[in-house]
Scaffold this active site. Sequence first.
Site, PDB file in Angstrom:
ATOM      1  N   SER A  24      17.762 -37.903  26.570  1.00 41.83           N
ATOM      2  CA  SER A  24      17.972 -36.792  25.636  1.00 41.83           C
ATOM      3  C   SER A  24      17.320 -37.028  24.268  1.00 41.83           C
ATOM      4  O   SER A  24      16.690 -36.103  23.734  1.00 41.83           O
ATOM      5  CB  SER A  24      19.467 -36.503  25.482  1.00 41.83           C
ATOM      6  OG  SER A  24      19.962 -36.030  26.710  1.00 41.83           O
ATOM      7  N   LYS A  73      33.374 -34.471  28.283  1.00 44.67           N
ATOM      8  CA  LYS A  73      32.958 -33.106  28.633  1.00 44.67           C
ATOM      9  C   LYS A  73      34.127 -32.139  28.825  1.00 44.67           C
ATOM     10  O   LYS A  73      33.995 -30.959  28.553  1.00 44.67           O
ATOM     11  CB  LYS A  73      32.122 -33.128  29.923  1.00 44.67           C
ATOM     12  CG  LYS A  73      30.686 -33.568  29.707  1.00 44.67           C
ATOM     13  CD  LYS A  73      29.926 -33.510  31.024  1.00 44.67           C
ATOM     14  CE  LYS A  73      28.457 -33.271  30.791  1.00 44.67           C
ATOM     15  NZ  LYS A  73      27.709 -33.002  32.011  1.00 44.67           N
ATOM     16  N   ASP A 109      24.210 -26.862  31.404  1.00 45.68           N
ATOM     17  CA  ASP A 109      23.852 -27.376  32.736  1.00 45.68           C
ATOM     18  C   ASP A 109      23.662 -26.205  33.705  1.00 45.68           C
ATOM     19  O   ASP A 109      22.878 -26.287  34.648  1.00 45.68           O
ATOM     20  CB  ASP A 109      24.950 -28.308  33.277  1.00 45.68           C
ATOM     21  CG  ASP A 109      24.875 -29.701  32.661  1.00 45.68           C
ATOM     22  OD1 ASP A 109      23.790 -30.077  32.169  1.00 45.68           O
ATOM     23  OD2 ASP A 109      25.900 -30.403  32.661  1.00 45.68           O
ATOM     24  N   ALA A 134      32.256 -33.966  42.715  1.00 42.24           N
ATOM     25  CA  ALA A 134      33.247 -33.041  42.149  1.00 42.24           C
ATOM     26  C   ALA A 134      33.423 -33.289  40.649  1.00 42.24           C
ATOM     27  O   ALA A 134      34.472 -33.015  40.091  1.00 42.24           O
ATOM     28  CB  ALA A 134      34.578 -33.198  42.884  1.00 42.24           C
ATOM     29  N   GLY A 135      32.359 -33.785  40.010  1.00 36.37           N
ATOM     30  CA  GLY A 135      32.428 -34.041  38.563  1.00 36.37           C
ATOM     31  C   GLY A 135      31.841 -32.875  37.768  1.00 36.37           C
ATOM     32  O   GLY A 135      31.746 -31.746  38.262  1.00 36.37           O
ATOM     33  N   GLY A 136      31.427 -33.175  36.529  1.00 36.35           N
ATOM     34  CA  GLY A 136      30.922 -32.134  35.632  1.00 36.35           C
ATOM     35  C   GLY A 136      29.676 -31.438  36.170  1.00 36.35           C
ATOM     36  O   GLY A 136      29.548 -30.208  36.077  1.00 36.35           O
ATOM     37  N   ASN A 158      33.620 -34.856  48.636  1.00 34.98           N
ATOM     38  CA  ASN A 158      33.729 -35.858  47.580  1.00 34.98           C
ATOM     39  C   ASN A 158      34.434 -37.109  48.085  1.00 34.98           C
ATOM     40  O   ASN A 158      35.298 -37.039  48.949  1.00 34.98           O
ATOM     41  CB  ASN A 158      34.507 -35.275  46.381  1.00 34.98           C
ATOM     42  CG  ASN A 158      34.292 -36.099  45.125  1.00 34.98           C
ATOM     43  OD1 ASN A 158      33.153 -36.474  44.831  1.00 34.98           O
ATOM     44  ND2 ASN A 158      35.349 -36.381  44.390  1.00 34.98           N
ATOM     45  N   LEU A 232      20.742 -33.864  41.774  1.00 35.04           N
ATOM     46  CA  LEU A 232      20.872 -33.782  40.313  1.00 35.04           C
ATOM     47  C   LEU A 232      20.360 -35.040  39.620  1.00 35.04           C
ATOM     48  O   LEU A 232      20.041 -35.018  38.434  1.00 35.04           O
ATOM     49  CB  LEU A 232      22.346 -33.557  39.914  1.00 35.04           C
ATOM     50  CG  LEU A 232      22.763 -32.109  39.692  1.00 35.04           C
ATOM     51  CD1 LEU A 232      22.596 -31.284  40.946  1.00 35.04           C
ATOM     52  CD2 LEU A 232      24.192 -32.006  39.193  1.00 35.04           C
ATOM     53  N   GLY A 255      16.099 -33.501  40.003  1.00 42.51           N
ATOM     54  CA  GLY A 255      16.965 -33.218  38.856  1.00 42.51           C
ATOM     55  C   GLY A 255      16.219 -33.066  37.539  1.00 42.51           C
ATOM     56  O   GLY A 255      16.830 -32.736  36.520  1.00 42.51           O
TER      57      GLY A 255
HETATM   58  P1  NAP Z   1      30.961 -37.388  36.907  1.00 44.40           P
HETATM   59  O1  NAP Z   1      31.671 -36.235  36.296  1.00 44.40           O
HETATM   60  O2  NAP Z   1      31.320 -38.780  36.509  1.00 44.40           O
HETATM   61  O3  NAP Z   1      31.138 -37.283  38.529  1.00 44.40           O
HETATM   62  C1  NAP Z   1      30.570 -38.269  39.342  1.00 44.40           C
HETATM   63  C2  NAP Z   1      30.692 -37.857  40.806  1.00 44.40           C
HETATM   64  O4  NAP Z   1      29.979 -38.812  41.586  1.00 44.40           O
HETATM   65  C3  NAP Z   1      32.126 -37.821  41.330  1.00 44.40           C
HETATM   66  O5  NAP Z   1      32.250 -36.793  42.269  1.00 44.40           O
HETATM   67  C4  NAP Z   1      32.256 -39.193  41.993  1.00 44.40           C
HETATM   68  O6  NAP Z   1      33.204 -39.239  43.038  1.00 44.40           O
HETATM   69  C5  NAP Z   1      30.867 -39.341  42.596  1.00 44.40           C
HETATM   70  N1  NAP Z   1      30.498 -40.726  42.835  1.00 44.40           N
HETATM   71  C6  NAP Z   1      30.229 -41.682  41.910  1.00 44.40           C
HETATM   72  N2  NAP Z   1      29.895 -42.835  42.514  1.00 44.40           N
HETATM   73  C7  NAP Z   1      29.967 -42.612  43.860  1.00 44.40           C
HETATM   74  C8  NAP Z   1      29.747 -43.418  45.014  1.00 44.40           C
HETATM   75  N3  NAP Z   1      29.383 -44.709  44.909  1.00 44.40           N
HETATM   76  N4  NAP Z   1      29.896 -42.848  46.232  1.00 44.40           N
HETATM   77  C9  NAP Z   1      30.238 -41.549  46.357  1.00 44.40           C
HETATM   78  N5  NAP Z   1      30.490 -40.732  45.302  1.00 44.40           N
HETATM   79  C10 NAP Z   1      30.343 -41.261  44.062  1.00 44.40           C
HETATM   80  O7  NAP Z   1      29.381 -37.260  36.705  1.00 44.40           O
HETATM   81  P2  NAP Z   1      28.487 -35.931  36.508  1.00 44.40           P
HETATM   82  O8  NAP Z   1      28.386 -35.623  35.076  1.00 44.40           O
HETATM   83  O9  NAP Z   1      28.966 -34.895  37.442  1.00 44.40           O
HETATM   84  O10 NAP Z   1      27.058 -36.493  36.965  1.00 44.40           O
HETATM   85  C11 NAP Z   1      26.778 -36.765  38.343  1.00 44.40           C
HETATM   86  C12 NAP Z   1      25.279 -37.040  38.473  1.00 44.40           C
HETATM   87  O11 NAP Z   1      24.565 -35.839  38.149  1.00 44.40           O
HETATM   88  C13 NAP Z   1      24.751 -38.109  37.507  1.00 44.40           C
HETATM   89  O12 NAP Z   1      23.749 -38.852  38.159  1.00 44.40           O
HETATM   90  C14 NAP Z   1      24.146 -37.302  36.374  1.00 44.40           C
HETATM   91  O13 NAP Z   1      23.108 -37.976  35.709  1.00 44.40           O
HETATM   92  C15 NAP Z   1      23.608 -36.109  37.156  1.00 44.40           C
HETATM   93  N6  NAP Z   1      23.461 -34.916  36.312  1.00 44.40           N
HETATM   94  C16 NAP Z   1      22.205 -34.458  36.153  1.00 44.40           C
HETATM   95  C17 NAP Z   1      21.993 -33.329  35.395  1.00 44.40           C
HETATM   96  C18 NAP Z   1      20.588 -32.830  35.233  1.00 44.40           C
HETATM   97  O14 NAP Z   1      20.338 -32.088  34.282  1.00 44.40           O
HETATM   98  N7  NAP Z   1      19.682 -33.174  36.144  1.00 44.40           N
HETATM   99  C19 NAP Z   1      23.064 -32.661  34.779  1.00 44.40           C
HETATM  100  C20 NAP Z   1      24.371 -33.150  34.984  1.00 44.40           C
HETATM  101  C21 NAP Z   1      24.550 -34.299  35.753  1.00 44.40           C
HETATM  102  P3  NAP Z   1      34.763 -39.564  42.735  1.00 44.40           P
HETATM  103  O15 NAP Z   1      35.379 -38.259  42.291  1.00 44.40           O
HETATM  104  O16 NAP Z   1      35.291 -40.040  44.038  1.00 44.40           O
HETATM  105  O17 NAP Z   1      34.792 -40.618  41.670  1.00 44.40           O
END
Ligand code: NAP
Length: 290
Positions: A24, A73, A109, A134-136, A158, A232, A255
């Site tokens: 960023s 968030k 997003d 199931a995150g942000g 998830n 993503l 992504g």
């Molecule tokens: P977050 O809110 O922390 O959610 C993370 C998610 O990943 C949860 O569902 C978690 O499952 C799952 N997870 C993490 N480690 C795992 C593993 N080893 N095996 C299976 N599931 C796993 O994160 P977020 O903000 O949603 O971001 C998720 C990804 O998207 C990141 O890589 C982020 O960089 C990317 N992202 C990209 C953009 C873009 O503009 N391209 C925008 C937003 C996010 P649990 O619920 O079981 O913990």
Amino acid sequence: MKDTFHLNTKIIGLIGHPIKQTYSPFIHNVAAQMKNLDYIYLPFDVPTANLRNALRGMIALNIKGFNVTIPHKENIVQFLNNVSEEASIIGSINTVVNEMGKLNGYNTDVDGALATLIPYKNEINGMDICVVGAGGGARAVIYALIRYFKPKKIFIINRTEQRAEALKNYFSAKMKYTSIKTRELFPPDLVKIFKDSKLIVNATSVGMFPDSDDIITSLSDSFVKDQLVFDLVYNPPETKLLQLAASNGAIVLDGVKMLVHQAAKSFELWTGEKVPIDELQRSLMMVIKN
Ligand code: NAP
């Protein structure tokens, strides 16, 4: 990046904890340079216990706006003066604008997800979709799919199924959308669900640098020709998941486009200026590839 700053240089930035590797600052400082604007973007590592005071500091120092990342968030909402209708439905904020001491929250997003998916609207409408995570990030994608597409069914898959279930109930209550099913990540029927889906979205951090060799195992045998696979994860842009999907004839969406589009929308909210997105994406790709 600019190397001179003035009394009038405006500060924008990012709050999160811990602040891991992030593109960023690069993206926004390059955007300011492209538009010849006197702005600087800085990362601020803010633990949860300091969030309220950090926001007071943002106002006191006249910081014009900032991105919000994990873990703030969702819980930042309680400290904001206004939240856009979209961010309020999604339940997650990634951008705050300081308007004369009032902090207004947005979710850009969604703009990033839409920029990636809208070109495939006809293919997606009427079809089953799988969102893994199931995150942000998942919240923004699911909102975009419900609001702007007509999916037949959305599966939220998830590792922690309760979190998927909570998201299903959330969207059912907020958007009156009831065609969501949930699964944990490892049941035997997953391969069929994946193969029958027109679009698979990876909204987990699995495959992200430095663990770029990681892949969700139950996905590794699940791709079919002409399926859409959207990861993503943006670093690396060609994740192992996308490589495997492409080798099975799927259409792969990385992504990076989402990252650049969400950033461009945030930048516009802070400065009122639109950035040349293709040029910005080219500059970013040069940094990611090095
Ligand atoms: P977050 O809110 O922390 O959610 C993370 C998610 O990943 C949860 O569902 C978690 O499952 C799952 N997870 C993490 N480690 C795992 C593993 N080893 N095996 C299976 N599931 C796993 O994160 P977020 O903000 O949603 O971001 C998720 C990804 O998207 C990141 O890589 C982020 O960089 C990317 N992202 C990209 C953009 C873009 O503009 N391209 C925008 C937003 C996010 P649990 O619920 O079981 O913990």
